[in-house]
Motif scaffolding. Sequence first.
Motif, PDB file in Angstrom:
ATOM      1  N   ALA A 181      -5.369   1.819   5.429  1.00 48.91           N
ATOM      2  CA  ALA A 181      -5.382   3.268   5.190  1.00 48.91           C
ATOM      3  C   ALA A 181      -3.962   3.791   5.033  1.00 48.91           C
ATOM      4  O   ALA A 181      -3.677   4.580   4.125  1.00 48.91           O
ATOM      5  CB  ALA A 181      -6.093   3.981   6.336  1.00 48.91           C
ATOM      6  N   LYS A 182      -3.046   3.340   5.887  1.00 43.17           N
ATOM      7  CA  LYS A 182      -1.647   3.776   5.789  1.00 43.17           C
ATOM      8  C   LYS A 182      -1.011   3.271   4.502  1.00 43.17           C
ATOM      9  O   LYS A 182      -0.283   3.995   3.830  1.00 43.17           O
ATOM     10  CB  LYS A 182      -0.848   3.271   6.988  1.00 43.17           C
ATOM     11  N   PRO A 192       4.860  -6.433  -6.104  1.00 44.13           N
ATOM     12  CA  PRO A 192       4.556  -7.794  -5.629  1.00 44.13           C
ATOM     13  C   PRO A 192       3.795  -7.847  -4.301  1.00 44.13           C
ATOM     14  O   PRO A 192       3.683  -8.917  -3.710  1.00 44.13           O
ATOM     15  CB  PRO A 192       5.954  -8.397  -5.464  1.00 44.13           C
ATOM     16  N   CYS A 193       3.260  -6.743  -3.865  1.00 43.31           N
ATOM     17  CA  CYS A 193       2.559  -6.730  -2.580  1.00 43.31           C
ATOM     18  C   CYS A 193       1.322  -7.635  -2.629  1.00 43.31           C
ATOM     19  O   CYS A 193       0.730  -7.828  -3.685  1.00 43.31           O
ATOM     20  CB  CYS A 193       2.160  -5.301  -2.207  1.00 43.31           C
ATOM     21  N   PHE A 201       5.713   2.021  -3.139  1.00 42.52           N
ATOM     22  CA  PHE A 201       4.399   2.642  -3.317  1.00 42.52           C
ATOM     23  C   PHE A 201       3.588   2.695  -2.025  1.00 42.52           C
ATOM     24  O   PHE A 201       2.410   3.046  -2.045  1.00 42.52           O
ATOM     25  CB  PHE A 201       3.603   1.907  -4.395  1.00 42.52           C
ATOM     26  N   PHE A 202       4.227   2.328  -0.908  1.00 40.86           N
ATOM     27  CA  PHE A 202       3.534   2.389   0.383  1.00 40.86           C
ATOM     28  C   PHE A 202       3.065   3.823   0.628  1.00 40.86           C
ATOM     29  O   PHE A 202       3.827   4.769   0.515  1.00 40.86           O
ATOM     30  CB  PHE A 202       4.476   1.960   1.515  1.00 40.86           C
ATOM     31  N   LYS A 243      -5.041  -4.616  -3.207  1.00 36.95           N
ATOM     32  CA  LYS A 243      -3.593  -4.570  -3.054  1.00 36.95           C
ATOM     33  C   LYS A 243      -3.262  -3.778  -1.792  1.00 36.95           C
ATOM     34  O   LYS A 243      -3.687  -2.637  -1.633  1.00 36.95           O
ATOM     35  CB  LYS A 243      -2.979  -3.896  -4.281  1.00 36.95           C
ATOM     36  N   VAL A 244      -2.526  -4.412  -0.881  1.00 37.71           N
ATOM     37  CA  VAL A 244      -2.120  -3.748   0.355  1.00 37.71           C
ATOM     38  C   VAL A 244      -0.591  -3.711   0.372  1.00 37.71           C
ATOM     39  O   VAL A 244       0.067  -4.734   0.529  1.00 37.71           O
ATOM     40  CB  VAL A 244      -2.662  -4.489   1.601  1.00 37.71           C
ATOM     41  N   HIS A 245      -0.043  -2.514   0.195  1.00 36.31           N
ATOM     42  CA  HIS A 245       1.405  -2.344   0.108  1.00 36.31           C
ATOM     43  C   HIS A 245       2.076  -2.565   1.456  1.00 36.31           C
ATOM     44  O   HIS A 245       1.560  -2.132   2.489  1.00 36.31           O
ATOM     45  CB  HIS A 245       1.753  -0.948  -0.408  1.00 36.31           C
TER      46      HIS A 245
END
Length: 176
Positions: free
Chosen positions: A140-141, A90-91, A79-80, A71-73
Amino acid sequence: MLAGNNNNNCPASSSSNSPTTLSRYENQKRRDWNTFGQYLRNHRPPLSLTRCSGAHVLEFLRYLDQFGKTKVHTQLCPFFGHPNPPAPCPCPLRQAWGSLDALIGRLRAAYEENGGKPETNPFGARAVRLYLREVRDSQAKARGISYEKKKRKKPNPQLSSSSSSSSLPPPNGNSS
């Protein structure tokens, strides 16, 4: 030849122990190489390996994203930057950077093992390296973690196994 999938000249397959027993790495590398070959054959128009460039490798990596499980926000997601989000969102799911990095390493080796010249290796193209760095940094971010190399801890010279028991104060403050 480049396009051939002949593994008879592979060093791991010609070992004296057993010609059919390959390491887990060699098996994965062969599967990855075959998958990339299939991708080239299904490409419209079909591509030969000799005409493959770093741009085609990037297309392949983006194609693989649809099968990702990480999962990549997005920056708009609440939640980023959180490594462990408390609720679903929904990311998109993507390929993890570490998986892509390892894949490129295996394909880079397989290319040369199958007759490709190191200077024409599309898996070592600058664009591929930059893409991997971009994926690493953005993931990472998005997850709030860093992929920076961990610094090794220096051993503490004050603590040694021989002096640890003698440096403790006597129980109850008695010295006798």
